[in-house]
Design an enzyme around this catalytic site. Sequence first.
Site, short mmCIF file in Angstrom:
data_model
loop_
_atom_site.label_atom_id
_atom_site.label_comp_id
_atom_site.label_asym_id
_atom_site.label_seq_id
_atom_site.Cartn_x
_atom_site.Cartn_y
_atom_site.Cartn_z
N ASP A 1 0.84 -1.21 0.00
CA ASP A 1 0.00 0.00 0.00
C ASP A 1 0.87 1.25 0.00
OD1 ASP A 1 -2.48 -1.29 0.01
OD2 ASP A 1 -2.37 -1.62 2.18
N GLY A 2 2.02 1.16 0.69
CA GLY A 2 2.95 2.30 0.74
C GLY A 2 3.43 2.67 -0.66
N ASN B 1 -4.92 8.71 2.17
CA ASN B 1 -5.34 8.04 3.40
C ASN B 1 -5.77 9.04 4.47
OD1 ASN B 1 -5.12 5.33 2.90
ND2 ASN B 1 -3.06 5.11 3.75
N GLU B 2 -4.81 9.86 4.87
CA GLU B 2 -5.09 10.77 5.97
C GLU B 2 -4.02 11.83 6.11
OE1 GLU B 2 -2.20 8.54 6.68
OE2 GLU B 2 -3.79 7.26 7.43
N ASP C 1 -2.03 13.52 22.05
CA ASP C 1 -0.94 13.19 21.11
C ASP C 1 -1.18 13.80 19.73
OD1 ASP C 1 0.22 11.79 23.10
OD2 ASP C 1 0.14 9.83 22.14
N ALA D 1 -5.09 9.71 21.31
CA ALA D 1 -4.80 9.79 22.75
C ALA D 1 -5.05 11.19 23.33
CB ALA D 1 -3.36 9.35 23.02
P1 NAD Z 1 3.88 1.26 6.87
O1 NAD Z 1 4.86 0.53 6.03
O2 NAD Z 1 4.11 1.39 8.34
O3 NAD Z 1 2.43 0.63 6.56
C1 NAD Z 1 1.40 0.77 7.36
C2 NAD Z 1 0.36 -0.34 7.13
O4 NAD Z 1 -0.83 0.31 6.73
C3 NAD Z 1 0.66 -1.41 6.05
O5 NAD Z 1 0.31 -2.66 6.57
C4 NAD Z 1 -0.28 -1.02 4.91
O6 NAD Z 1 -0.70 -2.16 4.16
C5 NAD Z 1 -1.43 -0.44 5.66
N1 NAD Z 1 -2.27 0.49 4.91
C6 NAD Z 1 -1.89 1.58 4.21
N2 NAD Z 1 -2.97 2.16 3.66
C7 NAD Z 1 -4.04 1.41 4.03
C8 NAD Z 1 -5.44 1.51 3.80
N3 NAD Z 1 -5.95 2.52 3.11
N4 NAD Z 1 -6.24 0.58 4.36
C9 NAD Z 1 -5.74 -0.43 5.08
N5 NAD Z 1 -4.44 -0.58 5.34
C10 NAD Z 1 -3.61 0.34 4.82
O7 NAD Z 1 3.72 2.74 6.35
P2 NAD Z 1 3.61 3.27 4.87
O8 NAD Z 1 3.72 2.13 3.92
O9 NAD Z 1 4.52 4.42 4.78
O10 NAD Z 1 2.10 3.77 4.88
C11 NAD Z 1 1.72 4.97 5.48
C12 NAD Z 1 0.40 4.71 6.12
O11 NAD Z 1 0.63 3.99 7.32
C13 NAD Z 1 -0.29 5.95 6.57
O12 NAD Z 1 -1.09 6.49 5.53
C14 NAD Z 1 -1.12 5.45 7.74
O13 NAD Z 1 -2.45 5.18 7.37
C15 NAD Z 1 -0.47 4.19 8.16
N6 NAD Z 1 -0.07 4.29 9.55
C16 NAD Z 1 -0.74 3.54 10.45
C17 NAD Z 1 -0.46 3.66 11.79
C18 NAD Z 1 -1.24 2.83 12.77
O14 NAD Z 1 -2.12 2.08 12.31
N7 NAD Z 1 -0.99 2.94 14.05
C19 NAD Z 1 0.51 4.54 12.24
C20 NAD Z 1 1.19 5.30 11.30
C21 NAD Z 1 0.88 5.18 9.94
#
Ligand code: NAD
Length: 269
Positions: A45-46, A124-125, A152, A187
């Site tokens: 996804d990244g 995503n966000e 946070d 948080a």
């Molecule tokens: P990363 O490699 O840490 O991947 C994060 C995970 O999020 C991977 O498993 C990926 O498959 C999944 N993911 C990404 N977009 C998704 C979606 N739309 N629906 C479901 N799963 C999804 O980080 P990255 O590859 O640089 O991706 C950045 C994304 O990581 C950010 O957009 C954010 O959504 C996510 N993220 C999640 C957390 C958390 O869940 N605590 C924290 C930080 C970032």
Amino acid sequence: MKYNVINRGDDISIELMNTFHELVKPYGLVLDETEPDIVLSIGGDGTLLHAFHRYKHALDHIAFVGIHTGRLGFFADWKPDEVEQLARLMGECALENDLRAVNYPLVEIQITTQNGVETELALNEFTLKGVDTTLVAELRINDEPFETFRGDGICISTPSGSTAYNKSLGGAIVHPSLDAIQIAEIASINNRVFRTLGSSILLPKHHHCDIYPKAQQNILLSLDHLYIQRNDIVSIRSMVAAGKKVKFARFRPFPFWSRVREAFIGFER
Ligand code: NAD
């Protein structure tokens, strides 16, 4: 039809990319990095998030599709052993000039500083966090004071991003046919002195949320996988991006709720 491939850079993704180039040649698809009609992301996804940010200036005429070479991805939903099928379906679309796509909403943010306004998009966000202290920020919705946030951070996601960071924060999963953004707390501090709503909320299109961080705070902003540290932010406005959506090419039916079930509950095809 013109296409480009963005890969994660690992051996498996590169090999798959080379295979794909060979498979689509007979259909007359032309490799064009500058103005593709379709962008294939090979990785996770990244990788698709990288592809989106590379081509976000041309969203009205580019469709994205993803193959995952690691674990099942949410955006990258084709498996490596389906590359022939994907190339054939894409080739047939090119011959018939008939590319089907779904359009999903995006979040737009407008960052106001003393020097003007910068606009950004996220698939995503977008998140806002304090760097060295707790984030303190005033939230206004549609220009009315809403709450003072301490904690946070704040995450503002799109419907297709609702399954990403937002889900880890306990936010709801939102079908991408809804033009909405979701505000989720990261948080928050809640006690007799500090109070926030505590629930995530959905804003429909044409509504907006303004966040005013306490002056001179060091802020960490994220837009999908991109992180920026800033100390010059006066306010950030978020809303459903007007007139801009991301297109995902659909070569076979894969309804959103099936995708959610496969990604989080199991039953991979
Ligand atoms: P990363 O490699 O840490 O991947 C994060 C995970 O999020 C991977 O498993 C990926 O498959 C999944 N993911 C990404 N977009 C998704 C979606 N739309 N629906 C479901 N799963 C999804 O980080 P990255 O590859 O640089 O991706 C950045 C994304 O990581 C950010 O957009 C954010 O959504 C996510 N993220 C999640 C957390 C958390 O869940 N605590 C924290 C930080 C970032």
